[in-house]
Design an enzyme around this catalytic site. Sequence first.
Site, PDB file in Angstrom:
ATOM      1  N   CYS A   4     -48.269  37.891  -5.048  1.00 51.49           N
ATOM      2  CA  CYS A   4     -47.080  37.035  -4.911  1.00 51.49           C
ATOM      3  C   CYS A   4     -46.607  36.515  -6.270  1.00 51.49           C
ATOM      4  O   CYS A   4     -45.555  36.907  -6.756  1.00 51.49           O
ATOM      5  CB  CYS A   4     -47.375  35.857  -3.972  1.00 51.49           C
TER       6      CYS A   4
ATOM      7  N   ARG B 106     -56.045  42.488  -5.438  1.00 48.34           N
ATOM      8  CA  ARG B 106     -54.737  43.000  -5.851  1.00 48.34           C
ATOM      9  C   ARG B 106     -54.246  42.319  -7.134  1.00 48.34           C
ATOM     10  O   ARG B 106     -54.160  41.111  -7.211  1.00 48.34           O
ATOM     11  CB  ARG B 106     -53.711  42.818  -4.732  1.00 48.34           C
TER      12      ARG B 106
END
Length: 224
Positions: free
Chosen positions: A63, A134
């Site tokens: 994000c 990630r």
Amino acid sequence: SSIKVAEAAKIIENTQRDINIAFMNEISIIFNKLNVDTSEVIKAASTKWNFLRFKPGLVGGHCISVDPYYLAHIANKIQKKPLLIKSARKINNGIPSYITKNLEHHLKNLKKPNNKINILLMGITFKENCSDIRDSKSIEIYKLLIKKQYMVEVYDPWADKKNISNINLLSKPKLNYYDAILITVKHDYFKKLNIQKIKKFGKKNSYFYDIKSIFNKKFSDFRL
């Protein structure tokens, strides 16, 4: 009122956080040069009611390290250069290299070839108490050190081995073995492990990098 407003709200929430952390990372680099403890400065500044208590650190994940690029892309499309957004991304992306270079400066004192220097990296996920890797900046640090031919091992009880390849992930660190130990993720598990047990993983005069300032500064050779 619309999907555009909803998407814009989400994207500036993460971009704002990215910018604020970038500022703290930049002042951390400045204060390290001035031999001023960033954690103490933040604590003192936090006594003012309107100070935003962001801390320096590694900015990864799916994000905060991604959304600013979407906003920058749209800005470029309408011919408005996103100067602050891109500057923040550049600062945060440069932190793994900054940490690695700082460590290399210390390791030169060992007067040993890189492939004879053992390093323990504690934490490989992109943030604390989760298994998600990630865009993990800890992985970037690992790759930078491996590229320099250091012998690097990783200890992270949260990391899922199924999702990790080409990384030397340990079930348990060795005792009295490492020339340098870096805590890059603020897992609660590492806090509970305590500094005395962690120090036992290293050799007598090993370097200790508490990147996230988990423990008292007197134990650390470097932290953001």
